[in-house]
Design a protein around this motif. Structure first.
Motif, mmCIF file in Angstrom:
data_model
loop_
_atom_site.group_PDB
_atom_site.id
_atom_site.type_symbol
_atom_site.label_atom_id
_atom_site.label_comp_id
_atom_site.label_asym_id
_atom_site.label_seq_id
_atom_site.Cartn_x
_atom_site.Cartn_y
_atom_site.Cartn_z
ATOM 1 N N ARG A 33 -0.087 7.540 0.953
ATOM 2 C CA ARG A 33 -1.520 7.873 1.009
ATOM 3 C C ARG A 33 -1.772 9.312 0.558
ATOM 4 N N ARG A 34 -0.902 10.231 0.960
ATOM 5 C CA ARG A 34 -1.054 11.625 0.511
ATOM 6 C C ARG A 34 -0.874 11.732 -1.003
ATOM 7 N N MET A 35 0.127 11.030 -1.524
ATOM 8 C CA MET A 35 0.402 11.079 -2.963
ATOM 9 C C MET A 35 -0.750 10.466 -3.754
ATOM 10 N N LEU A 36 -1.276 9.358 -3.280
ATOM 11 C CA LEU A 36 -2.334 8.670 -4.019
ATOM 12 C C LEU A 36 -3.643 9.452 -4.037
ATOM 13 N N THR A 37 -3.863 10.288 -3.047
ATOM 14 C CA THR A 37 -5.106 11.060 -2.985
ATOM 15 C C THR A 37 -4.923 12.508 -3.440
ATOM 16 N N ALA A 38 -3.714 12.886 -3.821
ATOM 17 C CA ALA A 38 -3.444 14.261 -4.245
ATOM 18 C C ALA A 38 -4.008 14.529 -5.632
ATOM 19 N N GLU A 39 -4.248 15.795 -5.899
ATOM 20 C CA GLU A 39 -4.736 16.214 -7.217
ATOM 21 C C GLU A 39 -3.664 16.020 -8.293
ATOM 22 N N THR A 40 -2.442 16.414 -7.965
ATOM 23 C CA THR A 40 -1.342 16.289 -8.927
ATOM 24 C C THR A 40 -0.441 15.136 -8.505
ATOM 25 N N PRO A 41 -0.255 14.151 -9.366
ATOM 26 C CA PRO A 41 0.556 12.989 -9.000
ATOM 27 C C PRO A 41 2.047 13.310 -8.959
ATOM 28 N N GLY A 42 2.758 12.531 -8.186
ATOM 29 C CA GLY A 42 4.205 12.639 -8.087
ATOM 30 C C GLY A 42 4.688 11.701 -7.010
ATOM 31 N N ALA A 43 5.904 11.214 -7.144
ATOM 32 C CA ALA A 43 6.428 10.229 -6.197
ATOM 33 C C ALA A 43 6.716 10.837 -4.830
ATOM 34 N N GLY A 44 7.073 12.110 -4.748
ATOM 35 C CA GLY A 44 7.271 12.780 -3.469
ATOM 36 C C GLY A 44 8.277 12.136 -2.542
ATOM 37 N N GLY A 45 9.340 11.591 -3.071
ATOM 38 C CA GLY A 45 10.364 10.964 -2.243
ATOM 39 C C GLY A 45 10.141 9.483 -1.981
ATOM 40 N N GLY B 217 0.417 8.115 -12.428
ATOM 41 C CA GLY B 217 -0.720 7.669 -13.232
ATOM 42 C C GLY B 217 -1.990 8.464 -13.006
ATOM 43 N N THR B 218 -3.044 7.931 -13.551
ATOM 44 C CA THR B 218 -4.355 8.571 -13.459
ATOM 45 C C THR B 218 -4.905 8.454 -12.040
ATOM 46 N N PRO B 219 -5.867 9.302 -11.693
ATOM 47 C CA PRO B 219 -6.473 9.196 -10.358
ATOM 48 C C PRO B 219 -7.115 7.828 -10.106
ATOM 49 N N GLU B 220 -7.663 7.228 -11.155
ATOM 50 C CA GLU B 220 -8.282 5.900 -10.996
ATOM 51 C C GLU B 220 -7.229 4.848 -10.671
ATOM 52 N N ALA B 221 -6.088 4.899 -11.369
ATOM 53 C CA ALA B 221 -5.009 3.938 -11.113
ATOM 54 C C ALA B 221 -4.452 4.129 -9.709
ATOM 55 N N ARG B 222 -4.318 5.395 -9.303
ATOM 56 C CA ARG B 222 -3.780 5.664 -7.964
ATOM 57 C C ARG B 222 -4.748 5.220 -6.882
ATOM 58 N N SER B 223 -6.043 5.423 -7.092
ATOM 59 C CA SER B 223 -7.016 4.997 -6.078
ATOM 60 C C SER B 223 -7.103 3.475 -6.002
ATOM 61 N N GLY B 224 -6.723 2.801 -7.081
ATOM 62 C CA GLY B 224 -6.729 1.339 -7.097
ATOM 63 C C GLY B 224 -5.718 0.702 -6.157
ATOM 64 N N VAL B 225 -4.643 1.396 -5.854
ATOM 65 C CA VAL B 225 -3.630 0.842 -4.944
ATOM 66 C C VAL B 225 -3.660 1.510 -3.571
ATOM 67 N N LEU B 226 -4.660 2.355 -3.336
ATOM 68 C CA LEU B 226 -4.762 3.030 -2.049
ATOM 69 C C LEU B 226 -4.891 2.026 -0.900
ATOM 70 N N SER B 227 -5.613 0.944 -1.133
ATOM 71 C CA SER B 227 -5.763 -0.070 -0.075
ATOM 72 C C SER B 227 -4.418 -0.713 0.261
ATOM 73 N N LYS B 228 -3.559 -0.913 -0.749
ATOM 74 C CA LYS B 228 -2.227 -1.459 -0.480
ATOM 75 C C LYS B 228 -1.408 -0.481 0.346
ATOM 76 N N ALA B 229 -1.548 0.798 0.067
ATOM 77 C CA ALA B 229 -0.818 1.817 0.834
ATOM 78 C C ALA B 229 -1.297 1.842 2.280
ATOM 79 N N LYS B 230 -2.579 1.639 2.475
ATOM 80 C CA LYS B 230 -3.113 1.609 3.836
ATOM 81 C C LYS B 230 -2.619 0.372 4.584
ATOM 82 N N LEU B 231 -2.544 -0.765 3.895
ATOM 83 C CA LEU B 231 -2.034 -1.980 4.525
ATOM 84 C C LEU B 231 -0.543 -1.888 4.843
ATOM 85 N N LEU B 232 0.165 -1.045 4.113
ATOM 86 C CA LEU B 232 1.594 -0.866 4.372
ATOM 87 C C LEU B 232 1.864 -0.371 5.783
ATOM 88 N N SER B 233 0.982 0.436 6.318
ATOM 89 C CA SER B 233 1.148 0.893 7.704
ATOM 90 C C SER B 233 1.183 -0.298 8.647
#
Length: 154
Positions: free
Chosen positions: A32-44, A112-128
């Motif tokens: 969730r932090r990575m998907l909403t960050a300004e600069t993309p990166g896998a972060g581990g 990817g782009t901020p739009e692509a990252r925001s597109g999977v944010l719901s999946k990241a939230k469901l992962l919890s």
């Protein structure tokens, strides 16, 4: 032979299921932090995903030695064991059909782009939720294995 099967069964559960549970539960907040960050990166996230996938395969030793132990103890028909088998299968399905694919989807847009990252944010939230369900199923299996409700042998 029972003691050997029991030791390997417990050791496999600790060394295999434990890391999956930890990696799967660590993934969502970082994602969730990575998907909403300004600069993309896998972060581990790639490491956590790799741990989840690899240990999922290695954890097949848990039911393998569990079946060997149950067979040698002649308890295959006991309700607590049948329930544990069903819950273990449910945990495996949650991992294989919900957790791992959602992790893969998040990783696919990590750079990817901020739009692509925001597109999977719901999946990241469901992962919890799905990783929590995975952990809860294993907790219930653990309780059943220790308490053995209805078990009348020593």
């Amino acid at each position: 032979m029972n003691k050997f099967f029991l030791i390997v069964h417990i050791l496999a559960a600790i060394l295999c299921v434990g890391p999956i549970t930890v990696a799967a539960s660590m993934f969502p907040p970082i994602a969730r932090r990575m998907l909403t960050a300004e600069t993309p990166g896998a972060g581990g996230l790639d490491v956590l995903h790799r741990i989840t996938r690899l240990y999922a395969w290695v954890s097949l030793a848990v039911p393998l030695f569990g079946f060997a132990l149950a067979g040698s103890m002649h308890v295959m028909g006991e309700a607590w064991l049948i329930s544990s088998i069903v819950l273990t299968l449910a945990a495996a399905l949650v991992l294989a059909l919900l957790v791992v694919p959602a992790q893969s989807a998040v990783l696919a847009v990590a750079g990817g782009t901020p739009e692509a990252r925001s597109g999977v944010l719901s999946k990241a939230k469901l992962l919890s939720m799905t990783s929590g369900i995975f952990a809860l199923l294993w907790l219930i299996v653990l309780v059943l294995m220790v308490v053995k409700p209805g078990h009348h042998r020593g």
